[in-house]
Design a protein around this motif. Structure first.
Motif, mmCIF file in Angstrom:
data_model
loop_
_atom_site.group_PDB
_atom_site.id
_atom_site.type_symbol
_atom_site.label_atom_id
_atom_site.label_comp_id
_atom_site.label_asym_id
_atom_site.label_seq_id
_atom_site.Cartn_x
_atom_site.Cartn_y
_atom_site.Cartn_z
ATOM 1 N N GLY A 13 0.821 -1.211 0.000
ATOM 2 C CA GLY A 13 0.000 0.000 0.000
ATOM 3 C C GLY A 13 0.851 1.255 0.000
ATOM 4 O O GLY A 13 0.562 2.221 -0.727
ATOM 5 N N THR A 14 1.907 1.241 0.789
ATOM 6 C CA THR A 14 2.827 2.380 0.838
ATOM 7 C C THR A 14 3.520 2.557 -0.509
ATOM 8 O O THR A 14 3.643 3.673 -1.026
ATOM 9 C CB THR A 14 3.861 2.195 1.965
ATOM 10 O OG1 THR A 14 3.164 2.068 3.202
ATOM 11 C CG2 THR A 14 4.836 3.348 2.030
ATOM 12 N N HIS A 15 3.964 1.435 -1.067
ATOM 13 C CA HIS A 15 4.631 1.475 -2.370
ATOM 14 C C HIS A 15 3.683 2.030 -3.439
ATOM 15 O O HIS A 15 4.044 2.939 -4.196
ATOM 16 C CB HIS A 15 5.120 0.069 -2.758
ATOM 17 C CG HIS A 15 5.717 0.010 -4.109
ATOM 18 N ND1 HIS A 15 6.962 0.542 -4.401
ATOM 19 C CD2 HIS A 15 5.249 -0.493 -5.275
ATOM 20 C CE1 HIS A 15 7.220 0.366 -5.684
ATOM 21 N NE2 HIS A 15 6.200 -0.264 -6.239
ATOM 22 N N VAL A 82 3.086 -12.646 -4.212
ATOM 23 C CA VAL A 82 3.728 -11.669 -5.099
ATOM 24 C C VAL A 82 5.036 -12.276 -5.617
ATOM 25 O O VAL A 82 5.967 -12.489 -4.856
ATOM 26 C CB VAL A 82 4.002 -10.332 -4.368
ATOM 27 C CG1 VAL A 82 4.746 -9.365 -5.281
ATOM 28 C CG2 VAL A 82 2.702 -9.721 -3.865
ATOM 29 N N PRO A 83 5.092 -12.565 -6.919
ATOM 30 C CA PRO A 83 6.301 -13.193 -7.471
ATOM 31 C C PRO A 83 7.475 -12.217 -7.570
ATOM 32 O O PRO A 83 7.287 -11.001 -7.698
ATOM 33 C CB PRO A 83 5.866 -13.666 -8.857
ATOM 34 C CG PRO A 83 4.687 -12.843 -9.209
ATOM 35 C CD PRO A 83 4.038 -12.414 -7.918
ATOM 36 N N LEU A 84 8.661 -12.788 -7.550
ATOM 37 C CA LEU A 84 9.883 -11.999 -7.683
ATOM 38 C C LEU A 84 9.863 -11.161 -8.962
ATOM 39 O O LEU A 84 10.325 -10.019 -8.961
ATOM 40 C CB LEU A 84 11.110 -12.920 -7.673
ATOM 41 C CG LEU A 84 12.462 -12.250 -7.930
ATOM 42 C CD1 LEU A 84 12.763 -11.202 -6.855
ATOM 43 C CD2 LEU A 84 13.562 -13.292 -8.008
ATOM 44 N N LEU A 85 9.323 -11.695 -10.036
ATOM 45 C CA LEU A 85 9.287 -10.975 -11.308
ATOM 46 C C LEU A 85 8.625 -9.601 -11.158
ATOM 47 O O LEU A 85 9.077 -8.615 -11.740
ATOM 48 C CB LEU A 85 8.560 -11.801 -12.371
ATOM 49 C CG LEU A 85 8.452 -11.162 -13.756
ATOM 50 C CD1 LEU A 85 9.840 -10.924 -14.345
ATOM 51 C CD2 LEU A 85 7.624 -12.033 -14.672
ATOM 52 N N LEU A 86 7.564 -9.525 -10.360
ATOM 53 C CA LEU A 86 6.905 -8.222 -10.165
ATOM 54 C C LEU A 86 7.758 -7.289 -9.313
ATOM 55 O O LEU A 86 7.776 -6.076 -9.546
ATOM 56 C CB LEU A 86 5.523 -8.410 -9.556
ATOM 57 C CG LEU A 86 4.489 -9.013 -10.501
ATOM 58 C CD1 LEU A 86 3.149 -9.212 -9.780
ATOM 59 C CD2 LEU A 86 4.293 -8.144 -11.735
ATOM 60 N N GLY A 87 8.471 -7.835 -8.343
ATOM 61 C CA GLY A 87 9.402 -7.007 -7.574
ATOM 62 C C GLY A 87 10.501 -6.446 -8.457
ATOM 63 O O GLY A 87 10.879 -5.277 -8.352
ATOM 64 N N VAL A 88 11.010 -7.291 -9.360
ATOM 65 C CA VAL A 88 12.032 -6.848 -10.310
ATOM 66 C C VAL A 88 11.451 -5.794 -11.256
ATOM 67 O O VAL A 88 12.092 -4.783 -11.545
ATOM 68 C CB VAL A 88 12.611 -8.053 -11.092
ATOM 69 C CG1 VAL A 88 13.496 -7.594 -12.238
ATOM 70 C CG2 VAL A 88 13.380 -8.971 -10.150
ATOM 71 N N ALA A 89 10.228 -6.033 -11.740
ATOM 72 C CA ALA A 89 9.590 -5.054 -12.632
ATOM 73 C C ALA A 89 9.432 -3.701 -11.939
ATOM 74 O O ALA A 89 9.688 -2.647 -12.543
ATOM 75 C CB ALA A 89 8.235 -5.572 -13.101
ATOM 76 N N LEU A 143 -0.256 -1.974 -8.481
ATOM 77 C CA LEU A 143 -1.642 -2.409 -8.312
ATOM 78 C C LEU A 143 -1.782 -3.923 -8.494
ATOM 79 O O LEU A 143 -2.509 -4.578 -7.752
ATOM 80 C CB LEU A 143 -2.551 -1.674 -9.284
ATOM 81 C CG LEU A 143 -2.751 -0.184 -9.024
ATOM 82 C CD1 LEU A 143 -3.649 0.430 -10.074
ATOM 83 C CD2 LEU A 143 -3.299 0.060 -7.627
ATOM 84 N N VAL A 144 -1.052 -4.481 -9.455
ATOM 85 C CA VAL A 144 -1.101 -5.933 -9.657
ATOM 86 C C VAL A 144 -0.580 -6.647 -8.409
ATOM 87 O O VAL A 144 -1.166 -7.646 -7.956
ATOM 88 C CB VAL A 144 -0.310 -6.335 -10.924
ATOM 89 C CG1 VAL A 144 -0.130 -7.851 -11.008
ATOM 90 C CG2 VAL A 144 -0.990 -5.807 -12.177
ATOM 91 N N LEU A 146 -0.654 -5.579 -5.354
ATOM 92 C CA LEU A 146 -1.687 -5.447 -4.315
ATOM 93 C C LEU A 146 -2.805 -6.479 -4.517
ATOM 94 O O LEU A 146 -3.255 -7.116 -3.566
ATOM 95 C CB LEU A 146 -2.282 -4.039 -4.327
ATOM 96 C CG LEU A 146 -1.651 -3.010 -3.410
ATOM 97 C CD1 LEU A 146 -2.205 -1.634 -3.690
ATOM 98 C CD2 LEU A 146 -1.832 -3.371 -1.950
ATOM 99 N N VAL A 147 -3.230 -6.641 -5.745
ATOM 100 C CA VAL A 147 -4.297 -7.606 -6.043
ATOM 101 C C VAL A 147 -3.839 -9.034 -5.744
ATOM 102 O O VAL A 147 -4.581 -9.813 -5.146
ATOM 103 C CB VAL A 147 -4.756 -7.465 -7.516
ATOM 104 C CG1 VAL A 147 -5.648 -8.626 -7.934
ATOM 105 C CG2 VAL A 147 -5.469 -6.142 -7.717
ATOM 106 N N LEU A 148 -2.615 -9.363 -6.124
ATOM 107 C CA LEU A 148 -2.116 -10.713 -5.902
ATOM 108 C C LEU A 148 -1.902 -11.032 -4.432
ATOM 109 O O LEU A 148 -2.036 -12.200 -4.021
ATOM 110 C CB LEU A 148 -0.817 -10.939 -6.679
ATOM 111 C CG LEU A 148 -0.947 -10.990 -8.187
ATOM 112 C CD1 LEU A 148 0.430 -11.119 -8.839
ATOM 113 C CD2 LEU A 148 -1.860 -12.121 -8.615
ATOM 114 N N ALA A 149 -1.571 -10.032 -3.658
ATOM 115 C CA ALA A 149 -1.323 -10.258 -2.220
ATOM 116 C C ALA A 149 -2.649 -10.409 -1.509
ATOM 117 O O ALA A 149 -2.764 -10.953 -0.461
ATOM 118 C CB ALA A 149 -0.502 -9.115 -1.634
#
Length: 149
Positions: A13-15, A82-89, A143-144, A146-149
């Motif tokens: 949420g902060t992010h 939340v997959p690593l790929l989204l963190g990398v993105a 947002l993605v 957030l939805v996945l979590a």
């Protein structure tokens, strides 16, 4: 809700809030502020530009820092789902905003600080689309997550 899930929700949420603040600001700059620069009187330009730069730094500084910190955390710890790929993105989008800002926008603003130059202004406006795209994509990624979590 577990402590881990709560921490993840707070992080995401902060992010998302930080990224979307920056996204809204960069779209305002791209569609309103930079085009408006070309229509402004040249007398007083240096003072006007200095004010813009000073106030923009105050507006973007904290949210951008929060985005950077939360991106760094997401690279080493992500909430479940939340997959690593989204963190990398998210990190790539954030890094792109930094790279364009330091490599192109700051030098353009340094030149404009000495006086209006139409070619430099055009370059700044044109290349700011890269930051606009990076922040917007980063907002979608946030947002993605957030939805996945």
């Amino acid at each position: 809700m577990s402590a881990n899930a709560l921490a993840g929700t707070l992080l995401l949420g902060t992010h998302a809030a930080a990224v979307w603040f920056c996204t809204g600001l960069v779209w305002t700059v791209q569609l309103l502020v930079y085009p408006g620069f070309s229509a402004m009187e040249r007398t007083g330009w240096v003072a006007l530009h200095a004010r813009h730069t000073r106030l923009m730094g105050r507006l973007i500084g904290l949210p951008w820092l929060v985005q950077g910190v939360t991106c760094a955390v997401l690279l080493v710890w992500r909430p479940p789902g939340v997959p690593l790929l989204l963190g990398v993105a998210a990190g790539v989008c954030g890094a792109a905003t930094v790279a364009v800002t330091l490599g192109i926008s700051v030098p353009c603003h340094e030149r404009l600080a000495r006086g209006f130059d139409a070619a430099v202004h055009a370059r700044l406006t044109r290349t700011n689309w890269w930051r606009t795209a990076a922040w917007t994509l980063g907002g979608v990624v946030a947002l993605v997550m957030l939805v996945l979590a």
